[in-house]
Design an enzyme around this catalytic site. Structure first.
Site, PDB file in Angstrom:
ATOM      1  N   ASN A 271       0.845  -1.188   0.000  1.00  0.00           N
ATOM      2  CA  ASN A 271       0.000   0.000   0.000  1.00  0.00           C
ATOM      3  C   ASN A 271       0.880   1.236   0.000  1.00  0.00           C
ATOM      4  O   ASN A 271       1.703   1.426   0.898  1.00  0.00           O
ATOM      5  CB  ASN A 271      -0.889   0.032   1.252  1.00  0.00           C
ATOM      6  CG  ASN A 271      -1.936   1.135   1.177  1.00  0.00           C
ATOM      7  OD1 ASN A 271      -2.970   0.962   0.530  1.00  0.00           O
ATOM      8  ND2 ASN A 271      -1.658   2.267   1.790  1.00  0.00           N
ATOM      9  N   GLU A 272       0.732   2.030  -1.028  1.00  0.00           N
ATOM     10  CA  GLU A 272       1.414   3.325  -1.129  1.00  0.00           C
ATOM     11  C   GLU A 272       2.886   3.257  -0.746  1.00  0.00           C
ATOM     12  O   GLU A 272       3.299   3.806   0.284  1.00  0.00           O
ATOM     13  CB  GLU A 272       0.686   4.381  -0.286  1.00  0.00           C
ATOM     14  CG  GLU A 272      -0.656   4.764  -0.857  1.00  0.00           C
ATOM     15  CD  GLU A 272      -1.247   6.018  -0.194  1.00  0.00           C
ATOM     16  OE1 GLU A 272      -0.811   6.399   0.891  1.00  0.00           O
ATOM     17  OE2 GLU A 272      -2.153   6.611  -0.804  1.00  0.00           O
TER      18      GLU A 272
ATOM     19  N   GLU B  70      -8.054   4.970  -4.508  1.00  0.00           N
ATOM     20  CA  GLU B  70      -8.676   5.637  -3.358  1.00  0.00           C
ATOM     21  C   GLU B  70      -9.069   7.047  -3.787  1.00  0.00           C
ATOM     22  O   GLU B  70      -8.215   7.822  -4.208  1.00  0.00           O
ATOM     23  CB  GLU B  70      -7.699   5.728  -2.174  1.00  0.00           C
ATOM     24  CG  GLU B  70      -7.209   4.383  -1.693  1.00  0.00           C
ATOM     25  CD  GLU B  70      -6.229   4.492  -0.522  1.00  0.00           C
ATOM     26  OE1 GLU B  70      -6.108   5.580   0.065  1.00  0.00           O
ATOM     27  OE2 GLU B  70      -5.589   3.487  -0.211  1.00  0.00           O
TER      28      GLU B  70
ATOM     29  N   GLN C 258     -10.262   7.923  12.447  1.00  0.00           N
ATOM     30  CA  GLN C 258     -11.675   8.092  12.826  1.00  0.00           C
ATOM     31  C   GLN C 258     -12.238   9.434  12.365  1.00  0.00           C
ATOM     32  O   GLN C 258     -13.447   9.614  12.292  1.00  0.00           O
ATOM     33  CB  GLN C 258     -11.878   7.873  14.315  1.00  0.00           C
ATOM     34  CG  GLN C 258     -11.000   8.709  15.192  1.00  0.00           C
ATOM     35  CD  GLN C 258     -11.167   8.300  16.652  1.00  0.00           C
ATOM     36  OE1 GLN C 258     -12.126   8.701  17.270  1.00  0.00           O
ATOM     37  NE2 GLN C 258     -10.251   7.509  17.168  1.00  0.00           N
TER      38      GLN C 258
HETATM   39  C1  GAL Z   1      -3.965   6.787   1.977  1.00  0.00           C
HETATM   40  C2  GAL Z   1      -3.831   5.355   2.443  1.00  0.00           C
HETATM   41  C3  GAL Z   1      -5.098   4.840   3.080  1.00  0.00           C
HETATM   42  C4  GAL Z   1      -5.648   5.861   4.025  1.00  0.00           C
HETATM   43  C5  GAL Z   1      -5.888   7.149   3.281  1.00  0.00           C
HETATM   44  C6  GAL Z   1      -6.505   8.231   4.124  1.00  0.00           C
HETATM   45  O1  GAL Z   1      -2.735   7.415   1.949  1.00  0.00           O
HETATM   46  O2  GAL Z   1      -3.478   4.503   1.383  1.00  0.00           O
HETATM   47  O3  GAL Z   1      -4.826   3.639   3.765  1.00  0.00           O
HETATM   48  O4  GAL Z   1      -4.754   6.049   5.070  1.00  0.00           O
HETATM   49  O5  GAL Z   1      -4.660   7.625   2.810  1.00  0.00           O
HETATM   50  O6  GAL Z   1      -6.668   9.411   3.387  1.00  0.00           O
END
Ligand code: GAL
Length: 634
Positions: A143-144, A315, A364
């Site tokens: 992830n990222e 995302e 949260q």
């Molecule tokens: C991204 C990450 C996610 C979550 C999100 C919140 O950077 O991949 O897991 O943390 O940000 O904005």
């Protein structure tokens, strides 16, 4: 190609009884994809070698039976606590020599062989179990990569790896000494094992040393990712993605992308504007609830290149995030606009982050499509609307572009290593250039630095490209369109020395960069035809001058189609130069009002209004935070 929506979901955060309810609701509002699993290692392997995949079997089955397609993430961004007991030296170390701790995520060092083996083991277990599962239709590795500054590590694992990497690359330590210019300050080495990582030096380390470390560190990410993709490819025919980030250049995404089928990125427009984009206070306020009008599009185009045409948003921001200095609520309409803009740039899928807001732990305060009490949050209806629009819409194609910008991760490292002026930032230079082209209503492609064929473009730009690699130089030689290089293009050799003959050494161009200066904020160089150079200017000698500065130096020079710009232009200068080069190249432009942006797919033009008021442009009017799709030629 049919475009689709999805969502990120964490079954391990909710009661099992909730899963079927959630899955049915996702399907009912028209979502296609659901991404799961990427942080679930402690639930998959609660103790060393004590596995529990039963819950994931049931989660996948529940989601799949509701008609959803699963993107299964490998959980390697969050090794469980016991992993550190097993591999106490697997943590990354920061430039001050401090170990980074457990208690959040990404607590690992890319070069640690023990951790790599653990990742290979868990990925093998997942691939064997789900590689042929009909519901698992795509994978995500980790992830990222790079999130939370995790690429550069000054650990003993990195040190050992770096020495081996140097020995392989240079073969002899004398060759390394020569390549780096280590005669300077008596930095010569007798043995590869004497070479340290370039931190904790008294003053700045040799930039060649730093660049070698940057290349090595990037390669560690590539290797780490490839361990996973090799395993997944052996067991599964489903495409593999990684979710890259916005404005992150710490590793070469083109190199990582070569081992993946799909590039994806995580789009948080309001977070980026608040957190990392260079912008005036007025701009930040004007776009605080909408995001910068070009930043998303730039990444869409960049990741389309990284994915060789195939890309997603993994995302998508659905409401206020939790991590920026300020976290405003998006204007109603933006969760829809952002998704449509991604589709207009060729995204195959847009997944909102996340389904339901977590009532616990670090995020949260981060919105989801649902509130923590399961009531719909504002983006829920917008996602449902996009899903129904997608059902009705004619398919979006990836539109052709007349113009391309070369983007090079190593150039970002180069100008971080030796900026020469505090605000010389490669990403910002590229983004400024991109914004100038977008103001002209153009479709833009991004090209990797090893591009060998420019023949599809009328205009190609490569500002700040530190070294022009041989294939691109050869392509420029025969290029019949217009090229715009500079400032700082081809200013360094591959070993980070100043080339002699002096830069820019471009085909046919007789000019040389005789002197450079960086300009502190407020010190500008006026151009005779309007606008200024900011931050950076070069004094050129020789060649055919197209424009001059008011203090009597060439500002723009050219030889046939190849142009070289001797500074960092402000908006006025950039707009004028780009418009004139477009005219020269036979490119039709459509000058857009502030905050209105456009992307065309050959058949249609998609207009996006990033402002807080309706905008009229020619025959069309686009509402605030809204979009208009217009058939071309109307
Ligand atoms: C991204 C990450 C996610 C979550 C999100 C919140 O950077 O991949 O897991 O943390 O940000 O904005």
């Amino acid at each position: 190609m049919k475009r689709a929506l999805g969502v990120c979901y964490y079954p391990e955060h909710w009661d099992e009884a909730q899963w079927a309810v959630d899955a049915a609701q996702m399907a009912q509002i028209g979502l296609t994809w659901v991404r799961i699993g990427e942080f679930a290692w402690s639930r998959l392997e609660p103790k060393p070698d004590k596995l529990d995949f039963g819950w994931l079997d049931r989660a996948i089955e529940t989601l799949g039976s509701a008609g959803l397609k699963v993107v299964l993430g490998t959980p390697t961004a969050t090794p469980p606590r016991w992993m550190l007991t097993k591999h106490p030296d697997m943590l990354a170390v920061d430039a001050q020599g401090k170990e980074r701790g457990f208690g959040s995520r990404r607590h690992y060092d890319f070069s640690h062989s023990g951790y790599r083996a653990e990742c290979a083991r868990i990925v093998t277990l997942l691939a064997e179990r789900y590689g042929k599962n009909p519901h698992v239709a795509a994978w995500q590795t980790d992830n990222e990569y790079a999130c939370h500054d995790t690429v550069l590590s000054y650990s003993s694992a990195a040190l050992g790896g770096f020495r081996d990497w140097l020995a392989q690359k240079y073969q002899s330590v004398d060759a390394l000494n020569r390549a780096w210019g280590n005669v300077f300050w008596s930095m010569e080495y007798d043995d590869f094992n004497d070479i340290a990582l370039p931190n904790l030096t008294v003053t700045e380390p040799n930039p060649a040393h730093v660049m070698a470390f940057r290349r090595f560190s990037s390669q560690m990410v590539v290797e780490f990712n490839k361990i996973q993709t090799d395993i997944l490819h052996r067991h599964s025919a489903a495409p593999i993605a990684h979710n890259y980030m916005g404005m992150v250049t710490d590793f070469d995404h083109f190199d990582v992308g070569a081992d993946l089928e799909i590039a994806s990125w995580d789009a948080y427009p309001l977070g980026f504007l608040s957190d990392r984009l260079p912008a005036t206070a007025d701009h930040r306020i004007a776009f605080a609830r909408q995001g910068d009008p070009d930043l998303q599009a730039f990444h869409h185009d960049l990741y389309r290149a990284v994915g060789r045409g195939r890309w997603w948003i993994m995302e998508q921001q659905p409401g206020p995030v939790n991590w920026a200095p300020w976290n405003p609520d998006p204007l109603l309409g933006m969760a829809r606009l952002w998704a449509w803009e991604a589709f207009a740039h060729g995204a195959e899928a847009v997944c909102y982050f996340r389904w339901r807001q977590a009532p616990f732990a670090q995020e949260q305060m981060h919105a989801g499509l649902l509130r923590p009490d399961s009531a719909p949050a504002p983006a829920y209806a917008e996602a449902a609307m996009v899903a129904s629009e997608l059902c009705e819409a004619t398919e979006v194609e990836i539109g052709p572009a007349d113009v391309a910008i070369v983007f090079d991760y190593a150039s970002a490292w180069a100008w971080q290593t030796q900026p020469q002026g505090r605000d010389f930032n490669y990403f910002h230079l590229i983004l400024d250039t991109y914004k100038g082209l977008r103001r002209l209503g153009l479709n833009i492609d991004i090209l990797p630095p090893d591009t060998a064929d420019l023949s599809g473009y009328k205009m190609v730009l490569a500002p700040g490209l530190a070294t022009i690699a041989a294939p691109l130089m050869a392509a420029l030689q025969g290029f019949e369109g217009t090229a715009l290089m500079g400032p700082r293009t081809n200013a360094k050799t591959a070993e980070f020395a100043t080339p002699v003959p002096l830069p820019p050494a471009l085909p046919g161009l007789k000019s040389v960069v005789a002197r450079v200066e960086s300009l502190p904020p407020g010190l500008v160089v006026a151009l005779e035809q309007g606008g200024h150079f900011l931050r950076w200017r070069e004094k050129l000698q020789g060649g055919k001058v197209v424009e001059m500065t008011e203090d009597g130096w060439p500002a723009l020079v050219a030889a046939d189609g190849i142009h070289y710009l001797a500074g960092w232009p402000d908006e006025i200068a950039l707009d004028r130069i780009l418009a004139s080069l477009c005219r020269r190249s036979g490119i039709t432009t459509d000058r857009l009002p502030e905050g209105l942006r456009k992307r065309s797919d050959g058949q249609r033009s998609y207009y996006f209004n990033y402002t807080t008021a309706p905008i009229s442009h020619g025959a069309i009017t686009v509402g605030s935070a809204d979009l208009q799709i217009v058939a071309n030629g109307l």
